[in-house]
Design a protein around this motif. Structure first.
Motif, PDB file in Angstrom:
ATOM      1  N   TRP A  25      10.041 -28.234  35.888  1.00 37.72           N
ATOM      2  CA  TRP A  25      10.525 -28.641  34.581  1.00 37.72           C
ATOM      3  C   TRP A  25      11.483 -27.627  33.988  1.00 37.72           C
ATOM      4  O   TRP A  25      12.447 -27.982  33.310  1.00 37.72           O
ATOM      5  CB  TRP A  25       9.369 -28.977  33.629  1.00 37.72           C
ATOM      6  CG  TRP A  25       9.064 -30.418  33.786  1.00 37.72           C
ATOM      7  CD1 TRP A  25       8.100 -30.987  34.562  1.00 37.72           C
ATOM      8  CD2 TRP A  25       9.824 -31.503  33.244  1.00 37.72           C
ATOM      9  NE1 TRP A  25       8.209 -32.354  34.528  1.00 37.72           N
ATOM     10  CE2 TRP A  25       9.250 -32.699  33.721  1.00 37.72           C
ATOM     11  CE3 TRP A  25      10.924 -31.589  32.405  1.00 37.72           C
ATOM     12  CZ2 TRP A  25       9.747 -33.957  33.375  1.00 37.72           C
ATOM     13  CZ3 TRP A  25      11.412 -32.840  32.062  1.00 37.72           C
ATOM     14  CH2 TRP A  25      10.822 -34.001  32.542  1.00 37.72           C
ATOM     15  N   ILE A  28      14.743 -28.436  35.624  1.00 38.61           N
ATOM     16  CA  ILE A  28      15.311 -29.642  35.016  1.00 38.61           C
ATOM     17  C   ILE A  28      15.966 -29.304  33.672  1.00 38.61           C
ATOM     18  O   ILE A  28      17.092 -29.732  33.378  1.00 38.61           O
ATOM     19  CB  ILE A  28      14.228 -30.727  34.840  1.00 38.61           C
ATOM     20  CG1 ILE A  28      13.817 -31.280  36.205  1.00 38.61           C
ATOM     21  CG2 ILE A  28      14.694 -31.839  33.894  1.00 38.61           C
ATOM     22  CD1 ILE A  28      12.542 -32.126  36.181  1.00 38.61           C
ATOM     23  N   GLU A  29      15.284 -28.524  32.861  1.00 38.57           N
ATOM     24  CA  GLU A  29      15.820 -28.168  31.546  1.00 38.57           C
ATOM     25  C   GLU A  29      17.088 -27.330  31.665  1.00 38.57           C
ATOM     26  O   GLU A  29      18.036 -27.513  30.894  1.00 38.57           O
ATOM     27  CB  GLU A  29      14.754 -27.443  30.731  1.00 38.57           C
ATOM     28  CG  GLU A  29      13.618 -28.359  30.326  1.00 38.57           C
ATOM     29  CD  GLU A  29      12.370 -27.625  29.852  1.00 38.57           C
ATOM     30  OE1 GLU A  29      11.456 -28.312  29.379  1.00 38.57           O
ATOM     31  OE2 GLU A  29      12.296 -26.384  29.964  1.00 38.57           O
ATOM     32  N   GLU A  30      17.123 -26.420  32.633  1.00 36.20           N
ATOM     33  CA  GLU A  30      18.333 -25.619  32.843  1.00 36.20           C
ATOM     34  C   GLU A  30      19.488 -26.506  33.292  1.00 36.20           C
ATOM     35  O   GLU A  30      20.624 -26.341  32.832  1.00 36.20           O
ATOM     36  CB  GLU A  30      18.087 -24.507  33.875  1.00 36.20           C
ATOM     37  CG  GLU A  30      17.040 -23.484  33.482  1.00 36.20           C
ATOM     38  CD  GLU A  30      17.351 -22.671  32.240  1.00 36.20           C
ATOM     39  OE1 GLU A  30      18.505 -22.694  31.754  1.00 36.20           O
ATOM     40  OE2 GLU A  30      16.441 -21.992  31.748  1.00 36.20           O
ATOM     41  N   LEU A  31      19.222 -27.448  34.189  1.00 37.69           N
ATOM     42  CA  LEU A  31      20.280 -28.359  34.653  1.00 37.69           C
ATOM     43  C   LEU A  31      20.797 -29.220  33.508  1.00 37.69           C
ATOM     44  O   LEU A  31      22.011 -29.463  33.401  1.00 37.69           O
ATOM     45  CB  LEU A  31      19.768 -29.219  35.802  1.00 37.69           C
ATOM     46  CG  LEU A  31      19.469 -28.464  37.106  1.00 37.69           C
ATOM     47  CD1 LEU A  31      18.784 -29.385  38.105  1.00 37.69           C
ATOM     48  CD2 LEU A  31      20.714 -27.836  37.691  1.00 37.69           C
ATOM     49  N   GLU A  32      19.905 -29.672  32.643  1.00 39.58           N
ATOM     50  CA  GLU A  32      20.344 -30.426  31.460  1.00 39.58           C
ATOM     51  C   GLU A  32      21.240 -29.560  30.585  1.00 39.58           C
ATOM     52  O   GLU A  32      22.278 -30.028  30.104  1.00 39.58           O
ATOM     53  CB  GLU A  32      19.149 -30.901  30.649  1.00 39.58           C
ATOM     54  CG  GLU A  32      18.415 -32.062  31.251  1.00 39.58           C
ATOM     55  CD  GLU A  32      17.234 -32.509  30.403  1.00 39.58           C
ATOM     56  OE1 GLU A  32      16.675 -31.691  29.631  1.00 39.58           O
ATOM     57  OE2 GLU A  32      16.862 -33.690  30.513  1.00 39.58           O
ATOM     58  N   ALA A  33      20.862 -28.313  30.371  1.00 40.86           N
ATOM     59  CA  ALA A  33      21.659 -27.424  29.526  1.00 40.86           C
ATOM     60  C   ALA A  33      23.036 -27.181  30.143  1.00 40.86           C
ATOM     61  O   ALA A  33      24.046 -27.147  29.430  1.00 40.86           O
ATOM     62  CB  ALA A  33      20.922 -26.094  29.314  1.00 40.86           C
ATOM     63  N   ASP A  35      24.720 -29.251  31.976  1.00 44.02           N
ATOM     64  CA  ASP A  35      25.482 -30.475  31.721  1.00 44.02           C
ATOM     65  C   ASP A  35      25.941 -30.537  30.267  1.00 44.02           C
ATOM     66  O   ASP A  35      27.098 -30.867  29.972  1.00 44.02           O
ATOM     67  CB  ASP A  35      24.625 -31.686  32.082  1.00 44.02           C
ATOM     68  CG  ASP A  35      25.355 -32.999  31.897  1.00 44.02           C
ATOM     69  OD1 ASP A  35      26.541 -33.102  32.283  1.00 44.02           O
ATOM     70  OD2 ASP A  35      24.736 -33.948  31.364  1.00 44.02           O
ATOM     71  N   TRP A  36      25.055 -30.221  29.344  1.00 44.35           N
ATOM     72  CA  TRP A  36      25.403 -30.276  27.922  1.00 44.35           C
ATOM     73  C   TRP A  36      26.551 -29.321  27.595  1.00 44.35           C
ATOM     74  O   TRP A  36      27.502 -29.688  26.913  1.00 44.35           O
ATOM     75  CB  TRP A  36      24.195 -29.961  27.051  1.00 44.35           C
ATOM     76  CG  TRP A  36      23.093 -30.964  27.157  1.00 44.35           C
ATOM     77  CD1 TRP A  36      23.177 -32.269  27.574  1.00 44.35           C
ATOM     78  CD2 TRP A  36      21.725 -30.749  26.839  1.00 44.35           C
ATOM     79  NE1 TRP A  36      21.952 -32.868  27.535  1.00 44.35           N
ATOM     80  CE2 TRP A  36      21.023 -31.958  27.085  1.00 44.35           C
ATOM     81  CE3 TRP A  36      21.004 -29.651  26.377  1.00 44.35           C
ATOM     82  CZ2 TRP A  36      19.664 -32.098  26.874  1.00 44.35           C
ATOM     83  CZ3 TRP A  36      19.642 -29.788  26.166  1.00 44.35           C
ATOM     84  CH2 TRP A  36      18.981 -31.002  26.412  1.00 44.35           C
ATOM     85  N   GLN A  39      29.872 -30.592  29.026  1.00 47.72           N
ATOM     86  CA  GLN A  39      30.415 -31.703  28.234  1.00 47.72           C
ATOM     87  C   GLN A  39      31.033 -31.193  26.933  1.00 47.72           C
ATOM     88  O   GLN A  39      32.131 -31.616  26.542  1.00 47.72           O
ATOM     89  CB  GLN A  39      29.324 -32.718  27.920  1.00 47.72           C
ATOM     90  CG  GLN A  39      28.871 -33.524  29.116  1.00 47.72           C
ATOM     91  CD  GLN A  39      27.816 -34.533  28.726  1.00 47.72           C
ATOM     92  OE1 GLN A  39      27.977 -35.268  27.759  1.00 47.72           O
ATOM     93  NE2 GLN A  39      26.726 -34.576  29.479  1.00 47.72           N
ATOM     94  N   ARG A  57      27.240 -21.941  29.790  1.00 46.57           N
ATOM     95  CA  ARG A  57      26.987 -22.755  30.983  1.00 46.57           C
ATOM     96  C   ARG A  57      26.718 -21.852  32.192  1.00 46.57           C
ATOM     97  O   ARG A  57      25.800 -22.094  32.965  1.00 46.57           O
ATOM     98  CB  ARG A  57      28.185 -23.667  31.249  1.00 46.57           C
ATOM     99  CG  ARG A  57      28.039 -24.518  32.490  1.00 46.57           C
ATOM    100  CD  ARG A  57      29.288 -25.393  32.676  1.00 46.57           C
ATOM    101  NE  ARG A  57      29.202 -26.148  33.898  1.00 46.57           N
ATOM    102  CZ  ARG A  57      29.647 -25.725  35.087  1.00 46.57           C
ATOM    103  NH1 ARG A  57      30.225 -24.543  35.189  1.00 46.57           N
ATOM    104  NH2 ARG A  57      29.522 -26.478  36.149  1.00 46.57           N
ATOM    105  N   GLU A  60      23.269 -20.518  32.085  1.00 46.36           N
ATOM    106  CA  GLU A  60      22.278 -21.534  32.444  1.00 46.36           C
ATOM    107  C   GLU A  60      22.254 -21.764  33.954  1.00 46.36           C
ATOM    108  O   GLU A  60      21.192 -22.016  34.528  1.00 46.36           O
ATOM    109  CB  GLU A  60      22.545 -22.843  31.695  1.00 46.36           C
ATOM    110  CG  GLU A  60      22.503 -22.741  30.184  1.00 46.36           C
ATOM    111  CD  GLU A  60      21.193 -22.214  29.620  1.00 46.36           C
ATOM    112  OE1 GLU A  60      20.148 -22.300  30.285  1.00 46.36           O
ATOM    113  OE2 GLU A  60      21.210 -21.719  28.483  1.00 46.36           O
TER     114      GLU A  60
END
Length: 133
Positions: A25, A28-33, A35-36, A39, A57, A60
């Motif tokens: 998890w 997953i949270e690092e990968l989301e960050a 991406d954010w 973007q 980025r 992260e």
């Protein structure tokens, strides 16, 4: 959020399974960050803000790789698959075909050695502007 994602009762899971869950998890949270931040950097019109977001980025990505390395060290199958697929130059699907065909998983493929920008170098991530892509 990670504690809400258990599919089995927490109290019957082994300590090792709970630790792996935390690590997955966290990844997953690092990968989301990542991406954010990517973007946000792509759409900002302020070059200084873009630089800050790309720096964040990069941080992260470092965190994600640290999580992935912990997972690799703790799980033999992750270790095997990472050694099979990562840092190779052959097309990924060819590596898979060799791996499934028992040809050693592409182990003879040369490891790619991508250039790595240094933090604080002012070069960002070395990928150029994300604008207009």
């Amino acid at each position: 959020m990670g504690s809400e994602t258990y599919h089995e009762p927490y109290d019957v899971l082994s300590p090792g399974a709970r630790e792996m869950h935390r690590a997955i998890w966290s990844l997953i949270e690092e990968l989301e960050a990542i991406d954010w931040y990517a973007q946000r950097a792509e759409v900002t019109t302020d070059p200084e803000l873009e630089a800050v977001l790309l720096h964040n980025r990069e941080e992260e990505i470092e965190h994600a790789m640290m999580n992935l390395e912990w997972i690799r060290r703790k799980d033999a199958l992750f270790d095997e698959k990472i050694r099979t697929y990562l840092l190779k130059t052959a097309p990924i699907t060819e590596i898979e075909e060799r791996s499934e065909g028992g040809e050693g998983g592409g182990e003879d493929e040369k490891a790619a050695a991508p250039a790595r920008p240094q933090l604080g170098s002012g070069r960002g991530l070395g990928i150029g502007s994300l604008k207009g892509r």
